[in-house]
Design an enzyme around this catalytic site. Structure first.
Site, mmCIF file in Angstrom:
data_model
loop_
_atom_site.group_PDB
_atom_site.id
_atom_site.type_symbol
_atom_site.label_atom_id
_atom_site.label_comp_id
_atom_site.label_asym_id
_atom_site.label_seq_id
_atom_site.Cartn_x
_atom_site.Cartn_y
_atom_site.Cartn_z
ATOM 1 N N LYS A 173 1.413 2.424 53.540
ATOM 2 C CA LYS A 173 1.204 1.166 52.799
ATOM 3 C C LYS A 173 1.642 0.061 53.770
ATOM 4 O O LYS A 173 2.818 -0.273 53.870
ATOM 5 C CB LYS A 173 2.068 1.179 51.528
ATOM 6 C CG LYS A 173 1.596 0.272 50.406
ATOM 7 C CD LYS A 173 1.433 -1.183 50.770
ATOM 8 C CE LYS A 173 2.730 -1.945 50.859
ATOM 9 N NZ LYS A 173 2.538 -3.322 51.422
ATOM 10 N N GLU A 176 0.581 -6.428 53.745
ATOM 11 C CA GLU A 176 -0.666 -7.063 53.315
ATOM 12 C C GLU A 176 -0.998 -8.291 54.165
ATOM 13 O O GLU A 176 -2.073 -8.863 54.026
ATOM 14 C CB GLU A 176 -0.623 -7.404 51.820
ATOM 15 C CG GLU A 176 0.495 -8.357 51.387
ATOM 16 C CD GLU A 176 1.831 -7.663 51.084
ATOM 17 O OE1 GLU A 176 2.267 -6.822 51.893
ATOM 18 O OE2 GLU A 176 2.452 -7.989 50.059
ATOM 19 N N SER A 226 12.508 -6.341 55.114
ATOM 20 C CA SER A 226 13.705 -7.164 54.898
ATOM 21 C C SER A 226 14.761 -6.381 54.105
ATOM 22 O O SER A 226 14.434 -5.443 53.361
ATOM 23 C CB SER A 226 13.308 -8.444 54.163
ATOM 24 O OG SER A 226 12.685 -8.108 52.949
ATOM 25 N N CYS A 281 12.769 -7.923 64.726
ATOM 26 C CA CYS A 281 14.067 -7.523 64.172
ATOM 27 C C CYS A 281 15.097 -7.354 65.273
ATOM 28 O O CYS A 281 16.281 -7.259 65.007
ATOM 29 C CB CYS A 281 13.943 -6.243 63.372
ATOM 30 S SG CYS A 281 13.569 -4.843 64.405
HETATM 31 P P1 NAD Z 1 9.150 -7.580 53.702
HETATM 32 O O1 NAD Z 1 10.401 -6.923 53.248
HETATM 33 O O2 NAD Z 1 8.732 -8.828 53.035
HETATM 34 O O3 NAD Z 1 7.909 -6.577 53.549
HETATM 35 C C1 NAD Z 1 7.953 -5.267 54.066
HETATM 36 C C2 NAD Z 1 7.072 -4.370 53.201
HETATM 37 O O4 NAD Z 1 7.591 -4.345 51.874
HETATM 38 C C3 NAD Z 1 5.627 -4.826 53.113
HETATM 39 O O5 NAD Z 1 4.782 -3.705 53.204
HETATM 40 C C4 NAD Z 1 5.551 -5.470 51.750
HETATM 41 O O6 NAD Z 1 4.280 -5.357 51.154
HETATM 42 C C5 NAD Z 1 6.578 -4.706 50.948
HETATM 43 N N1 NAD Z 1 7.192 -5.542 49.902
HETATM 44 C C6 NAD Z 1 7.391 -6.880 49.936
HETATM 45 N N2 NAD Z 1 7.985 -7.299 48.787
HETATM 46 C C7 NAD Z 1 8.171 -6.201 48.040
HETATM 47 C C8 NAD Z 1 8.755 -5.975 46.743
HETATM 48 N N3 NAD Z 1 9.256 -6.970 46.026
HETATM 49 N N4 NAD Z 1 8.787 -4.715 46.272
HETATM 50 C C9 NAD Z 1 8.302 -3.698 46.992
HETATM 51 N N5 NAD Z 1 7.733 -3.853 48.221
HETATM 52 C C10 NAD Z 1 7.671 -5.079 48.741
HETATM 53 O O7 NAD Z 1 9.297 -7.781 55.292
HETATM 54 P P2 NAD Z 1 8.304 -8.526 56.298
HETATM 55 O O8 NAD Z 1 8.391 -9.991 56.054
HETATM 56 O O9 NAD Z 1 6.973 -7.870 56.289
HETATM 57 O O10 NAD Z 1 8.998 -8.163 57.690
HETATM 58 C C11 NAD Z 1 10.051 -8.887 58.240
HETATM 59 C C12 NAD Z 1 11.391 -8.233 57.952
HETATM 60 O O11 NAD Z 1 11.402 -6.900 58.448
HETATM 61 C C13 NAD Z 1 12.558 -8.915 58.645
HETATM 62 O O12 NAD Z 1 13.644 -8.954 57.770
HETATM 63 C C14 NAD Z 1 12.855 -8.008 59.828
HETATM 64 O O13 NAD Z 1 14.167 -8.088 60.339
HETATM 65 C C15 NAD Z 1 12.567 -6.681 59.247
HETATM 66 N N6 NAD Z 1 12.305 -5.676 60.261
HETATM 67 C C16 NAD Z 1 13.257 -4.735 60.474
HETATM 68 C C17 NAD Z 1 13.058 -3.778 61.450
HETATM 69 C C18 NAD Z 1 14.093 -2.716 61.697
HETATM 70 O O14 NAD Z 1 13.770 -1.731 62.323
HETATM 71 N N7 NAD Z 1 15.319 -2.872 61.226
HETATM 72 C C19 NAD Z 1 11.873 -3.781 62.203
HETATM 73 C C20 NAD Z 1 10.925 -4.763 61.939
HETATM 74 C C21 NAD Z 1 11.146 -5.698 60.953
#
Ligand code: NAD
Length: 499
Positions: A173, A176, A226, A281
């Site tokens: 998944k 988006e 996140s 990240c």
């Molecule tokens: P996000 O948390 O908004 O989204 C990540 C995924 O979760 C997406 O597929 C999204 O569709 C899904 N999602 C979003 N809201 C949701 C909800 N309420 N319920 C269930 N699923 C949901 O993150 P993003 O903006 O796509 O990515 C950036 C974040 O990812 C930053 O915080 C970054 O630090 C982190 N990140 C961490 C690593 C790591 O390895 N620690 C690596 C890359 C990115």
């Protein structure tokens, strides 16, 4: 308007939920496609397809499964430019950076070619009289992964390559925001010889994620994104009895000691702070110079470098240092946090507000910002900004500097710049953060090591890729065998012990 699809049972299929999300071109601000958001019923269909296909795939010998990965590597190299272009168009990062995103995923696929060796298991001959004992690693079944927007090629490959080579089916998944590259990767896996139904892409939002979390057939869930969502997915997935690993947000500190090579430190900070518009990240978002004199020298070196940064669309090729951020909402969030920095009293040394590019006025560009003299209580220090904003917090001595990094709630990556081996060694030993750089600003481990933070940057026990991935995507089964010729004395009623 292009309508994207899901990839289920080896074919592109249109969404049937009637719900869609906009996919932007961040450089122009235009909506370039619509991505379907799956319903629970669409997810269930993909899971049933995966469950039907997986046992036959698990029965394929590991060498043949590895050969699919070998072929996949060839295809990734063949299509590298095409993948990078599609990635830049939806994410906004520069073309060389997009190719790096594919390449770092490809390296995990290369590691997975070693599956026959990595899955060999353990054997003890004559563990007791006439008794042999062996442990094997078996696939979990249907597995799933939920990935973020910022590495739409690398992070899906971190998950699906080990999952699949271990004999699992995998449902991806993706974010988006930039779903095209994940769909292209699924096509390439099939071209590489993967049977239908083993890798499927189901696009969606929270509804699709919840359908994964509550589906009985899905055995494991991997998540990167996140921290609040990581926490939610970890708690919910574990409560449903699944194996879950979640990787969250970050606030990575770089400590600059007075003896550091200041040009090297400034170059490193500019790349690590502003590369990919800070949407990594492992980006460095906090610089901690030790001593006011070090801080003054560092700021003096940083300012001209930051002012010279070239911000622009990926179509400008190698002529750009970083591109736009991913959405208008991301841009607004960064701008709001910058305003809190000003309001709370940090010194804005380089002001990237009101950045505009001729011909790209509607793009989501954010100019580079540098704050000096920020303090621990400020929002720009405590929160992940995920934009081109570097915050300098001055420390009076080494203990105060290491204390800052240790007290912060996130623990993904960190770095120290110094010529002093003793300080570097002390830092690496004491710091409570998962990935540490010594004169290396972004210490992302290579594919054969493992990737993972500590503290609020991770939920779960095992890291990404490397040997941990083979543990996460398999279960150990241990067999104790004695053949009938060994049973000559009748039944035994006390617990056997090795005397
Ligand atoms: P996000 O948390 O908004 O989204 C990540 C995924 O979760 C997406 O597929 C999204 O569709 C899904 N999602 C979003 N809201 C949701 C909800 N309420 N319920 C269930 N699923 C949901 O993150 P993003 O903006 O796509 O990515 C950036 C974040 O990812 C930053 O915080 C970054 O630090 C982190 N990140 C961490 C690593 C790591 O390895 N620690 C690596 C890359 C990115």
């Amino acid at each position: 308007m292009q309508e994207l699809t899901h990839f289920i049972n080896g074919a592109h299929v249109a969404g049937t939920s009637g719900r869609f999300a906009d996919v932007f071109n961040p450089a122009t601000g235009e909506v370039q496609a619509k991505v379907p958001l799956a319903s629970a019923a669409e997810m269930d269909h993909a899971v049933q397809v995966a469950a039907a296909a997986q046992p036959a795939w698990a029965a394929v010998n590991p060498q043949r499964r590895a050969r699919v990965m070998m072929k996949f590597v060839d295809l990734l190299n063949r299509d590298m430019d095409k993948l990078a272009e599609a990635l830049s168009r939806e994410h906004g990062k520069t073309l060389p950076d997009a190719a790096g995103d594919v390449q770092r995923g490809l390296e995990v696929v290369e590691y997975c070619i070693g599956a026959p060796h990595l899955l060999k298991g353990e054997y003890t001959d004559s563990a007791g009289p006439g008794i042999d004992m062996y442990s094997m690693r078996q696939a979990l079944g249907v597995t799933a992964g939920i990935t973020p927007f910022n590495f739409p090629a690398m992070i899906p490959m971190w998950m699906f390559a080990p999952a699949i080579v271990c004999g699992n089916a995998f449902i991806l998944k993706p974010s988006e925001r930039d779903p095209s590259v994940p769909l292209m990767l699924a096509e390439l896996m099939e071209e590489a010889g993967l049977p239908k139904g083993i890798l499927q892409v189901v696009n969606g939002d929270k509804e699709a994620v919840d359908a994964i979390l509550y589906h009985d057939v899905i055995q494991s869930v991997g998540f990167v994104g996140s921290t609040p969502i990581a926490e939610y997915i970890y708690g919910t997935g574990c409560a449903q009895g699944k194996r879950v690993q979640c990787f969250g947000g970050a606030k990575n500190h770089m400590i600059i000691m007075p003896d550091a090579d200041m040009d090297q430190a400034a170059d490193a900070l500019v790349g690590a702070g502003y590369g990919a518009a800070g949407e990594r990240c492992m980006a460095i978002s906090v610089a901690v110079p030790v001593g006011d004199e070090t801080a003054d020298r560092l700021i003096e070196k940083l300012v001209p470098r930051i002012e010279a940064l070239k911000v622009g669309p990926y179509t400008a090729g190698k002529d750009v240092d970083y591109g736009p951020v991913v959405t208008a909402a991301a841009k607004a969030n960064i701008e709001a946090l910058v305003q809190t920095g000003i309001d709370q009293g940090a010194e804005l040394v380089v002001d990237g507000r009101n950045y505009s590019m001729q011909g790209y006025e509607d793009g989501f560009f954010v100019g580079p910002h540098l704050f000096d003299r920020a303090t621990k209580d400020m929002d720009i220090y405590q929160k992940e900004i995920f934009g081109p904003v570097l915050t300098c917090v001055r420390a009076q001595n080494y203990e105060e500097a290491i204390g800052l990094a240790m007290d912060h709630e996130y623990g993904n990556g960190t770095a120290i710049f110094t010529r002093d081996g003793d300080a570097a060694r002390d830092f690496a030993n004491r710091i409570n953060i998962g990935m540490v750089g010594i004169n290396v600003p972004i210490p992302v481990p290579l594919a054969y090591h493992t990737f993972g933070g500590w503290k609020k940057s991770v939920f779960g026990d095992l890291n990404q890729h490397g040997p941990d991935a083979f543990k996460f995507y398999t279960r150990t089964k241990t067999v104790t065998a004695r053949w009938p010729s060994g049973i000559k004395e009748g039944g035994e009623f006390s617990i056997p012990v090795m005397e």
